[in-house]
Design an enzyme around this catalytic site. Structure first.
Site, PDB file in Angstrom:
ATOM      1  N   GLY A   1       1.940   1.251  -4.295  1.00 44.35           N
ATOM      2  CA  GLY A   1       2.737   0.192  -4.907  1.00 44.35           C
ATOM      3  C   GLY A   1       4.080   0.639  -5.433  1.00 44.35           C
TER       4      GLY A   1
ATOM      5  N   VAL B   1       0.802  -1.215   0.000  1.00 42.89           N
ATOM      6  CA  VAL B   1       0.000   0.000   0.000  1.00 42.89           C
ATOM      7  C   VAL B   1       0.841   1.274   0.000  1.00 42.89           C
ATOM      8  CG1 VAL B   1      -0.223   0.309   2.514  1.00 42.89           C
ATOM      9  CG2 VAL B   1      -2.138   0.910   1.016  1.00 42.89           C
ATOM     10  N   TYR B   2       2.134   1.189   0.298  1.00 49.19           N
ATOM     11  CA  TYR B   2       2.959   2.390   0.360  1.00 49.19           C
ATOM     12  C   TYR B   2       3.092   3.017  -1.022  1.00 49.19           C
ATOM     13  CZ  TYR B   2       4.555   0.867   5.027  1.00 49.19           C
ATOM     14  OH  TYR B   2       4.619   0.474   6.345  1.00 49.19           O
ATOM     15  N   SER B   3       2.698   4.276  -1.082  1.00 45.72           N
ATOM     16  CA  SER B   3       2.813   5.050  -2.320  1.00 45.72           C
ATOM     17  C   SER B   3       2.189   4.310  -3.499  1.00 45.72           C
ATOM     18  CB  SER B   3       4.280   5.390  -2.610  1.00 45.72           C
ATOM     19  OG  SER B   3       4.398   6.561  -3.383  1.00 45.72           O
TER      20      SER B   3
END
Length: 324
Positions: free
Chosen positions: A63, A59-61
């Protein structure tokens, strides 16, 4: 660099884990994230300094953290030389089954993460949160199948209540499924509620602990109330520490006093406290500047006395358990 084993496994990891939430291209979500050129120097210094443990999440940025992390590491070292961790749970697309820990979500997201990371396996696949909408047996059996398929070497968990974690550990034991080997939870001088149940549980069960936000999103690295570009746009961080103003000022004051006496930085003192906490394996340090990485590396050499620890802990008052 010092190295240790992750919990009771044979997996060797560096005593610092580089958190990769700060890297990516989705500035709409986090305006302060670093792109490829700014990130390359940080990864190079981390690797040259002996950090072999790297943590990101799908979920960070949106993908792109996984994409950048995988590319940076492939340029630095052969795959078997580093330990790569990612996470699953958060929403990755609109509509049904676009988030959570169902069998469908886990099977789809592990393949998507591996594609973005550019590897055929991760060393540690972690559930980012507890999913109250999915039976734990469904989640655990799916994770076991991911391990059996060779797509993950180990599985880990992240912030949840201790009773939830114990329930999952026991279900894995009863069914003979792959067992969680790590807990990524919220531990720092401003938030110590994990000391009540989760840390003792992890010590008893031989679970490695890899705390997130060991510097309270930078609040323990500077005088209380001083803002940065990140803190000004970090709504989640403001929510985490909204109720700790008076206590936070006293704690950061104690950190500053000890840092001055030892001739080190506040960040090094605060991180040294986390490193000394049983049963912490490797704090996850997120950086956006090389100087911040220098601070983290320097913390490994800071030795706190019993008197130092008592002074750092004295101002703390019980806090409401923060939402997971």
């Amino acid at each position: 660099m010092d190295y240790t084993r992750l919990g009771t496994t044979g997996l060797e990891v560096s005593r610092l884990c580089l958190g990769c939430m700060s890297f990516g291209t989705n500035k709409a979500e986090r305006p302060w994230v670093l792109g490829e050129e700014d990130t390359r120097a940080i990864f190079r210094k981390a690797w040259d300094s002996g950090i072999t443990f790297y943590d990101t999440a799908n979920v960070y940025s949106a993908g792109t953290s996984e994409e950048l992390t995988g590319r940076m590491l492939r340029d630095l070292a052969p795959r078997e030389h580093y330990v790569l961790a990612t996470k699953v749970f958060g929403r990755m697309r609109p509509g049904s089954n676009g988030q959570g820990l169902s069998r469908k979500a886990i099977f789809g997201e592990i393949d998507a993460s591996l594609k973005r990371l550019g590897t055929d396996y991760v060393d540690l696949y972690q559930i980012h949160r507890f999913d109250p909408l999915t039976p734990i047996e469904e989640t655990l059996e799916a994770l076991n199948d991911v391990v059996k398929a060779g797509k993950a070497r180990y599985i880990g968990a992240s912030s949840m209540y201790a009773w939830q974690f114990m329930k999952m550990l026991e279900a894995s034991r009863q069914h003979g499924w792959a067992r969680f080997v790590s807990m990524q939870n919220h531990v720092n001088l401003l938030y110590r509620e994990e000391e009540r149940e989760m840390l003792p549980l992890c010590e008893s069960e031989g679970i490695g602990v890899i705390p997130w936000s060991p510097l309270a999103r930078g609040r323990l690295a500077r005088p209380w109330g001083e803002e940065t570009a990140r803190s000004e746009t970090d709504a989640f961080g403001r929510r985490l520490y909204a109720e700790v103003d008076a206590m936070g000022q006293s704690i950061t004051g104690a950190v500053a006093d000890i840092a001055k006496a030892k001739g080190v930085t506040m960040a090094q003192v605060a991180l040294a406290w986390v490193l000394a906490k049983t049963p912490v394996t490797a704090p996850i340090v997120g950086v956006t500047k090389l100087a911040q990485l220098d601070d983290a590396l320097g913390a490994l050499s800071v030795k706190l006395t019993a008197e130092d620890i008592a002074a750092l802990e004295a101002p703390y008052r019980p806090q409401p358990v923060m939402p997971f």
